[in-house]
Write an enzyme that holds these catalytic residues in place. Sequence first.
Site, short mmCIF file in Angstrom:
data_model
loop_
_atom_site.label_atom_id
_atom_site.label_comp_id
_atom_site.label_asym_id
_atom_site.label_seq_id
_atom_site.Cartn_x
_atom_site.Cartn_y
_atom_site.Cartn_z
N CYS A 2 -30.40 45.26 -15.17
CA CYS A 2 -29.16 45.98 -14.93
C CYS A 2 -29.23 47.32 -15.64
O CYS A 2 -29.75 47.43 -16.75
CB CYS A 2 -27.91 45.26 -15.40
SG CYS A 2 -27.64 43.69 -14.61
N ARG A 27 -34.22 48.98 -12.95
CA ARG A 27 -33.75 47.88 -13.80
C ARG A 27 -33.07 46.77 -13.02
O ARG A 27 -32.72 45.73 -13.57
CB ARG A 27 -32.76 48.42 -14.84
CG ARG A 27 -33.33 49.49 -15.73
CD ARG A 27 -32.27 50.00 -16.68
NE ARG A 27 -31.90 49.00 -17.63
CZ ARG A 27 -32.47 48.79 -18.80
NH1 ARG A 27 -33.51 49.54 -19.14
NH2 ARG A 27 -32.05 47.87 -19.62
N TRP A 75 -29.09 43.45 -11.59
CA TRP A 75 -30.11 42.40 -11.40
C TRP A 75 -29.37 41.11 -11.71
O TRP A 75 -29.01 40.85 -12.86
CB TRP A 75 -31.28 42.60 -12.36
CG TRP A 75 -32.43 41.68 -12.09
CD1 TRP A 75 -33.44 41.85 -11.19
CD2 TRP A 75 -32.70 40.43 -12.74
NE1 TRP A 75 -34.31 40.79 -11.24
CE2 TRP A 75 -33.88 39.90 -12.18
CE3 TRP A 75 -32.06 39.70 -13.74
CZ2 TRP A 75 -34.44 38.69 -12.59
CZ3 TRP A 75 -32.61 38.49 -14.15
CH2 TRP A 75 -33.79 38.00 -13.56
N ASN A 101 -24.55 45.21 -19.14
CA ASN A 101 -25.92 44.72 -19.02
C ASN A 101 -26.12 43.71 -20.15
O ASN A 101 -25.90 44.04 -21.31
CB ASN A 101 -26.90 45.89 -19.16
CG ASN A 101 -28.33 45.47 -19.45
OD1 ASN A 101 -29.05 46.14 -20.17
ND2 ASN A 101 -28.76 44.37 -18.89
N GLY A 102 -26.52 42.48 -19.79
CA GLY A 102 -26.71 41.46 -20.81
C GLY A 102 -26.15 40.14 -20.31
O GLY A 102 -25.92 39.97 -19.11
N GLU A 486 -54.80 40.92 -14.13
CA GLU A 486 -53.92 42.06 -13.86
C GLU A 486 -53.97 42.44 -12.37
O GLU A 486 -52.93 42.74 -11.77
CB GLU A 486 -54.34 43.24 -14.76
CG GLU A 486 -53.60 44.54 -14.53
CD GLU A 486 -52.09 44.49 -14.75
OE1 GLU A 486 -51.58 43.44 -15.20
OE2 GLU A 486 -51.42 45.47 -14.44
N LYS A 490 -50.72 42.48 -9.98
CA LYS A 490 -50.29 43.67 -9.23
C LYS A 490 -50.12 43.32 -7.75
O LYS A 490 -49.13 43.67 -7.14
CB LYS A 490 -51.32 44.80 -9.34
CG LYS A 490 -51.39 45.55 -10.63
CD LYS A 490 -50.22 46.45 -10.95
CE LYS A 490 -49.17 45.72 -11.70
NZ LYS A 490 -49.20 45.76 -13.14
N GLU A 493 -47.08 40.87 -7.06
CA GLU A 493 -45.71 41.34 -7.30
C GLU A 493 -45.27 42.41 -6.32
O GLU A 493 -44.08 42.53 -6.05
CB GLU A 493 -45.52 41.80 -8.75
CG GLU A 493 -46.25 43.06 -9.13
CD GLU A 493 -46.03 43.45 -10.59
OE1 GLU A 493 -44.98 43.16 -11.16
OE2 GLU A 493 -46.93 44.08 -11.16
N HIS A 509 -64.77 24.78 -11.86
CA HIS A 509 -64.04 23.65 -12.46
C HIS A 509 -62.75 23.34 -11.70
O HIS A 509 -61.83 22.74 -12.25
CB HIS A 509 -63.76 23.94 -13.93
CG HIS A 509 -65.00 24.13 -14.73
ND1 HIS A 509 -65.82 23.07 -15.05
CD2 HIS A 509 -65.60 25.24 -15.22
CE1 HIS A 509 -66.88 23.53 -15.72
NE2 HIS A 509 -66.76 24.84 -15.83
N LYS A 608 -37.60 46.14 -14.04
CA LYS A 608 -38.65 46.64 -14.92
C LYS A 608 -38.47 46.19 -16.37
O LYS A 608 -39.41 45.80 -17.03
CB LYS A 608 -38.69 48.17 -14.86
CG LYS A 608 -39.88 48.72 -15.61
CD LYS A 608 -40.37 49.99 -15.02
CE LYS A 608 -41.65 50.42 -15.68
NZ LYS A 608 -42.81 49.64 -15.22
C1 F6R Z 1 -45.89 43.92 -14.17
C2 F6R Z 1 -44.95 44.34 -15.19
C3 F6R Z 1 -44.42 43.30 -16.11
C4 F6R Z 1 -44.25 43.86 -17.53
C5 F6R Z 1 -43.55 42.83 -18.41
C6 F6R Z 1 -43.44 43.31 -19.85
O1 F6R Z 1 -46.35 45.00 -13.42
O2 F6R Z 1 -44.59 45.48 -15.30
O3 F6R Z 1 -45.21 42.16 -16.12
O4 F6R Z 1 -45.50 44.18 -18.04
O5 F6R Z 1 -42.27 42.59 -17.91
O6 F6R Z 1 -42.71 44.50 -19.93
P1 F6R Z 1 -42.83 45.42 -21.20
O7 F6R Z 1 -44.21 45.94 -21.26
O8 F6R Z 1 -41.82 46.51 -20.98
O9 F6R Z 1 -42.50 44.57 -22.39
#
Ligand code: F6R
Length: 613
Positions: A2, A27, A75, A101-102, A486, A490, A493, A509, A608
């Site tokens: 949010c 957000r 969100w 937000n929270g 990673e 990517k 997501e 395995h 994010k």
């Molecule tokens: C994936 C992504 C998330 C963040 C995770 C941690 O692309 O962005 O997996 O890496 O939510 O976020 P931070 O780094 O802000 O603690």
Amino acid sequence: MCGIVGYVGSKRVVPVIFEGLKRLEYRGYDSAGIVYLENEALVKFRCEGKLINLENHVGEAYLSSSCVGIGHTRWATHGAPTTDNAHPHSDCSGKLAIVHNGIIENYHSLREELRERGHKFTSETDTEVLAHLIEEYLEDDLVKAVRLALDRVEGSYALGVIWTEEPHTLIAARNHSPLVLGVHDEAGSFMASDIPALLPYTNRVVFLEDGELAVLTEKGHTLFSIATGEKKERGEVVIDWSASMAEKAGFRHFMLKEIFEQPQAIANTISGRVNLETGEVTLPEIGLDDQALGKIKRIFLVACGTSWHAALVAKYWIEKWARIPVEVDIASEYRYRTLIVDESVLTVAISQSGETADTLAGIRLAGKLGSRVVTICNVVGSTMTREADGTIYTHAGPEIGVASTKAFTAQLAALFLLALFLAEKKGTIDLEKRQELAKALVGIGPVVEKELPLIQEQIGTLIDSFYDCRDFLFIGRGMNFPIALEGALKLKEISYIHAEGYAAGELKHGPIALIDKEMPILAIVPRDGVYSKVISNVEEIKARQGRLVLLGSRGDTQLRTLTDDVIYLPEIHEEMNPILYTIPAQLLAYEIAARRGCDVDQPRNLAKSVTVE
Ligand code: F6R
């Protein structure tokens, strides 16, 4: 999760709120809303879906002359992403509005109590409880009512409140959710969940602390303790980000722009911190003198998601060069196991945002157990940076795409610096090795810069064959195993293709059962210390007719005998391969997602900054 924005001043409020919300949409984007004061009444618009829906819905009200208002991009936590559940929420009189937000953890009991007292609820949200609770205490003093209400609340909040009876005031308050004020001598006062929302207007900010409330007017702001009402003073911080840094600059998506910004992000992160002549690294910001360092016997790296992948790579670097045992923890798991942590442990939290609730909770616990806490973080003034004993900032600039890219490679650069720093202090590497490793680190940015367009071109040739697959496996070994994780993250997501990363040697395995002629497998095979081992794993896949994509070293002709789909990268210092091999993984995910027409910058269900646990 949010985003909230608020403004009081001399400008028309509606465009100010929309500008801010656009920069906070990363957000959350389930619904959005705005409320402003006009002719002594509140005017409210709310819409399901993205901000653009709200913008269309607002129509001519965009031109309202109102100069006081608040906005929200959601969100969903409590209640589906419907218009009724969208913020702002109001009290029964309709004279008070709030954005939040929270999570209000005791909302259920408060709601029952307020219902019994005759309050009528129109949403399923925890936030609406706050509006009614403030109303319950409201006589003629909004600050007092907000303080009394917040005193009853358990949980986290960053909030903005306006009330028709105090039309020149906006109240902001925070507890465990980020909130920052924007200061401008003529234009008035701003508040937002994150700095990019303020950048079109000001780069002078004041960070609210937990348990603080701010009264914002056209003339400025005053800070108070929520608990005692006592006034507080806090200096401004000038942020060296510009508004244009948070724009797309001609790129189709923020994610692509941010992928291409990586050489600069890495260079900025290293700049001034490493001496090529001596191989020495200076990190005074973490406050680790020889005495403090002498006490450290183990390191815990704590992070979530992509930042956790950076931690996994760093384990190899720190153990290899500084010879200190490293444990890597997913922050959401860290707190729920038996931790053997004390003052002999250095805890390093890695976070782009510095606000991730799980990581934050992790460092608070580590601190309580006596550990020294350092963060590696991209956002100046974020909660983690204020709570940790020291911070190594990654200077990647604002990252807007929900999928983390440049923050990740900048984290890797910062972690390599940390590994070199520790190694030098511990005396575990000699001058020659220090120089060699420092040179490798300083050299990686220019290599990435040169290779980016070439990699993009090579990836382009694969998209037709792979964009509509259902699953994708990524494999790597050693330092490149986390890069396989990673790459899979990517892809899943942003394209919604099911993808998994595995340590290449682990395939036999169990996961090898998944392989048939439909299954694409990307293998990371640079000519490094484990090259022949990974090649054997690749042979095992080929024998089972898996569809191979290989990322390997330019000039390695053996790769072409295994598949036609090879992405070639230059042979560089082995230690820097995790940074270099991340680039094709990011671009593969990006190009596939873009081709599938996915919303690359705002993938479904994600946000994010994950400020809830
Ligand atoms: C994936 C992504 C998330 C963040 C995770 C941690 O692309 O962005 O997996 O890496 O939510 O976020 P931070 O780094 O802000 O603690």
